[in-house]
Design a protein around this motif. Structure first.
Motif, short mmCIF file in Angstrom:
data_model
loop_
_atom_site.label_atom_id
_atom_site.label_comp_id
_atom_site.label_asym_id
_atom_site.label_seq_id
_atom_site.Cartn_x
_atom_site.Cartn_y
_atom_site.Cartn_z
N ILE A 153 0.87 -1.19 0.00
CA ILE A 153 0.00 0.00 0.00
C ILE A 153 0.90 1.23 0.00
O ILE A 153 1.55 1.54 1.00
CB ILE A 153 -0.95 -0.02 1.20
CG1 ILE A 153 -1.87 -1.24 1.06
CG2 ILE A 153 -1.78 1.27 1.26
CD1 ILE A 153 -2.84 -1.43 2.19
N LYS A 154 0.92 1.90 -1.15
CA LYS A 154 1.94 2.94 -1.36
C LYS A 154 1.39 4.35 -1.25
O LYS A 154 2.13 5.29 -0.99
CB LYS A 154 2.60 2.77 -2.74
CG LYS A 154 3.15 1.40 -3.02
CD LYS A 154 4.19 0.93 -2.02
CE LYS A 154 5.53 1.55 -2.21
NZ LYS A 154 6.57 0.98 -1.33
N GLY A 155 0.07 4.50 -1.49
CA GLY A 155 -0.41 5.89 -1.55
C GLY A 155 -1.90 6.02 -1.35
O GLY A 155 -2.64 5.05 -1.24
N VAL A 156 -2.28 7.30 -1.29
CA VAL A 156 -3.70 7.61 -1.16
C VAL A 156 -4.10 8.55 -2.31
O VAL A 156 -3.31 9.42 -2.72
CB VAL A 156 -4.02 8.24 0.23
CG1 VAL A 156 -3.24 9.49 0.49
CG2 VAL A 156 -5.50 8.46 0.40
N ASP A 157 -5.30 8.31 -2.81
CA ASP A 157 -5.82 9.03 -3.97
C ASP A 157 -7.04 9.84 -3.52
O ASP A 157 -7.77 9.40 -2.62
CB ASP A 157 -6.21 8.00 -5.05
CG ASP A 157 -7.28 8.47 -6.04
OD1 ASP A 157 -7.13 9.57 -6.59
OD2 ASP A 157 -8.27 7.74 -6.24
N LEU A 158 -7.25 10.99 -4.13
CA LEU A 158 -8.54 11.68 -3.97
C LEU A 158 -9.25 11.58 -5.30
O LEU A 158 -8.71 12.02 -6.33
CB LEU A 158 -8.35 13.15 -3.59
CG LEU A 158 -9.67 13.91 -3.42
CD1 LEU A 158 -10.43 13.45 -2.17
CD2 LEU A 158 -9.45 15.42 -3.39
N SER A 159 -10.43 10.92 -5.30
CA SER A 159 -11.19 10.80 -6.55
C SER A 159 -12.67 10.94 -6.22
O SER A 159 -13.02 11.34 -5.13
CB SER A 159 -10.87 9.46 -7.23
OG SER A 159 -11.02 8.38 -6.32
N GLY A 160 -13.50 10.61 -7.20
CA GLY A 160 -14.95 10.82 -7.02
C GLY A 160 -15.39 12.01 -7.87
O GLY A 160 -14.57 12.70 -8.48
N ASP A 161 -16.68 12.25 -7.87
CA ASP A 161 -17.27 13.29 -8.71
C ASP A 161 -16.66 14.66 -8.39
O ASP A 161 -16.88 15.20 -7.30
CB ASP A 161 -18.79 13.30 -8.48
CG ASP A 161 -19.50 14.25 -9.41
OD1 ASP A 161 -20.72 14.13 -9.56
OD2 ASP A 161 -18.81 15.12 -9.99
N PRO A 162 -15.91 15.23 -9.36
CA PRO A 162 -15.20 16.49 -9.07
C PRO A 162 -16.15 17.67 -8.84
O PRO A 162 -15.74 18.72 -8.35
CB PRO A 162 -14.35 16.72 -10.33
CG PRO A 162 -14.98 15.92 -11.40
CD PRO A 162 -15.67 14.76 -10.74
N ALA A 163 -17.43 17.47 -9.19
CA ALA A 163 -18.42 18.56 -8.97
C ALA A 163 -18.95 18.50 -7.54
O ALA A 163 -19.69 19.38 -7.10
CB ALA A 163 -19.56 18.42 -9.96
N LYS A 164 -18.55 17.45 -6.81
CA LYS A 164 -19.07 17.31 -5.44
C LYS A 164 -17.94 17.36 -4.41
O LYS A 164 -16.80 17.01 -4.72
CB LYS A 164 -19.80 15.97 -5.29
CG LYS A 164 -21.10 15.89 -6.08
CD LYS A 164 -21.79 14.57 -5.84
CE LYS A 164 -23.07 14.46 -6.71
NZ LYS A 164 -23.46 13.03 -6.87
N GLY A 165 -18.28 17.78 -3.21
CA GLY A 165 -17.34 17.72 -2.09
C GLY A 165 -16.12 18.58 -2.33
O GLY A 165 -16.12 19.49 -3.16
N LYS A 166 -15.05 18.20 -1.60
CA LYS A 166 -13.84 19.04 -1.76
C LYS A 166 -12.58 18.31 -1.33
O LYS A 166 -12.64 17.21 -0.80
CB LYS A 166 -14.01 20.35 -0.97
CG LYS A 166 -14.03 20.23 0.53
CD LYS A 166 -14.38 21.56 1.21
CE LYS A 166 -13.30 22.60 1.08
NZ LYS A 166 -12.08 22.34 1.84
N PHE A 167 -11.46 18.98 -1.59
CA PHE A 167 -10.13 18.50 -1.19
C PHE A 167 -9.87 19.02 0.22
O PHE A 167 -9.94 20.23 0.45
CB PHE A 167 -9.09 19.07 -2.17
CG PHE A 167 -7.68 19.05 -1.65
CD1 PHE A 167 -7.04 20.24 -1.28
CD2 PHE A 167 -6.98 17.86 -1.53
CE1 PHE A 167 -5.72 20.24 -0.82
CE2 PHE A 167 -5.67 17.84 -1.06
CZ PHE A 167 -5.03 19.04 -0.70
N PHE A 168 -9.63 18.12 1.15
CA PHE A 168 -9.33 18.53 2.53
C PHE A 168 -7.83 18.43 2.74
O PHE A 168 -7.27 17.35 2.91
CB PHE A 168 -10.09 17.65 3.53
CG PHE A 168 -11.59 17.84 3.49
CD1 PHE A 168 -12.41 16.85 2.97
CD2 PHE A 168 -12.17 19.03 3.93
CE1 PHE A 168 -13.79 17.02 2.91
CE2 PHE A 168 -13.55 19.22 3.87
CZ PHE A 168 -14.36 18.21 3.36
#
Ligand SMILES: CNc1ncnc2c1ncn2[C@@H]1O[C@H](COP(=O)(O)O)[C@@H](O)[C@H]1O
Ligand SMILES: [Zn+2]
Length: 334
Positions: A153-168
């Motif tokens: 397990i090397k990393g973490v990704d942020l994905s999902g509908d880019p029109a929803k939510g946000k980058f924390f």
């Protein structure tokens, strides 16, 4: 050039597990034709496409099916001569499967992958459309598993509908502090404030990067910061064209990265949904930008550097690619 692209030893850095299911895998998992047709969508856009993943999630909502799905995705990448795969997936709980069992099952399938032809690593995703508390809980589980499986397990990704939510930002600072590499979907939509925030965090890699370059709607401030950070972008041409975030293949933003010799890799994103292969994505580079065999090989070789593999693994992969190049690419007459 088609057979060259197939034989080329390729590096896949941006592939979502539940977006990568082939029709034969979906059939094996009990999916009906009608759902498979809906999943393998070509008439969609960046809003619509998120509804099709529910079809895959239903098909992989138990450990047995999830194991089979993971196994067959790895096998299909190996058959396409991908020699290094960073597979990403969003841990989720289901009626008969806890979050931990989801991750355990994917790990088991990766560890039991018989094909010696492919090296597989795992990136675990946070779904941006979920509430911060849920993302924070998932991140704690990801950190726990990363500490148990530091070489897998090397990393973490942020994905999902880019029109929803946000980058924390604070979640990704915590991920980095816990030794996780970061690959963040960025500028999939035009969203200058968020793009600036993500660039300031300085992730290890960016997914898509569609609206970064000034010729593609990126502001001067964004482009200046991007050049200063020089972050590799995982370019997913078919995904962007089918989701209408790129108008056509020959107008895809990857051409700026080629022209300005900026760091990028070529990726499938969701080879099942978009009915593509990594070989096909390389063929598109030749068809649209006349990239030579040597250039295509260099893109693979550079991608090793952008990967989250260990230094020894990178050296092993580079040696394999060098040996392949000697046997398969005639030196270009300058
Ligand atoms: C097309 N562009 C995209 N942009 C953003 N996120 C995407 C995506 N394609 C896929 N995903 C993310 O990957 C999940 C499916 O795989 P996993 O359930 O994680 O294995 C989708 O639910 C979405 O969150
Ligand atoms: Zn993606």
């Amino acid at each position: 050039m088609e057979s060259f692209c197939r034989k080329l030893p390729k590096i896949e850095l941006h592939a979502h597990l539940n977006g990568s299911l082939s029709s034969s895998t979906l059939k094996k998992l009990g999916c009906i034709e009608e759902s498979i047709d809906k999943y393998q969508t070509i008439n969609t856009d960046l809003k619509e496409v998120f509804s099709v993943f529910k079809i895959a999630h239903e098909a992989t909502n138990n450990m047995e099916n999830l194991y089979e799905a993971t196994r067959s995705v790895i096998e299909e990448f190996a058959e396409d001569n991908v020699v290094y795969l960073e597979l990403r997936t969003t841990p989720r709980s289901e009626e008969t499967m806890s979050l931990d069992q989801y991750i355990d099952t994917v790990i088991k399938a990766i560890q039991e992958n018989e094909s010696s032809k492919i090296m597989v690593k795992l990136i675990l995703s946070l779904d941006r459309s979920k509430a911060k508390e849920e993302q924070a809980r998932t991140l704690d589980v990801i950190i726990k598993y990363k500490n148990q499986y530091p070489n897998l397990i090397k990393g973490v990704d942020l994905s999902g509908d880019p029109a929803k939510g946000k980058f924390f930002n604070d979640l990704f600072v915590k991920a980095r502090e816990n030794g996780l590499r970061t690959a963040i979907h960025c500028a999939e939509l035009k969203n200058d404030d968020e793009v600036l925030e993500i660039l300031k965090f300085n992730p290890d890699r960016l997914g898509h990067g569609t609206f970064l370059h000034p010729n593609y709607g990126g502001s001067a401030e964004i482009w200046k910061l991007y050049l200063a950070q020089n972050i590799p972008v995982e370019c997913c041409m078919t995904s962007n064209v089918i989701c209408l975030s790129a108008t056509s293949y020959d107008k895809h933003h990857v051409q700026e990265w080629i022209k300005e010799q900026l760091p990028f890799s070529i990726a499938t994103d969701d080879k099942g949904v978009f009915k593509t292969t990594l070989s096909n994505e390389f063929q598109l580079l030749y068809d649209n930008f006349k990239c030579s065999q040597l250039k295509l090989w260099e893109i693979c070789n550079n991608s090793i550097e952008y990967s989250f593999a260990s230094n020894e693994e990178k050296a092993f992969l580079k040696l394999a690619l060098d040996q392949w190049k000697t046997k398969n690419i005639k030196p270009e007459i300058k």
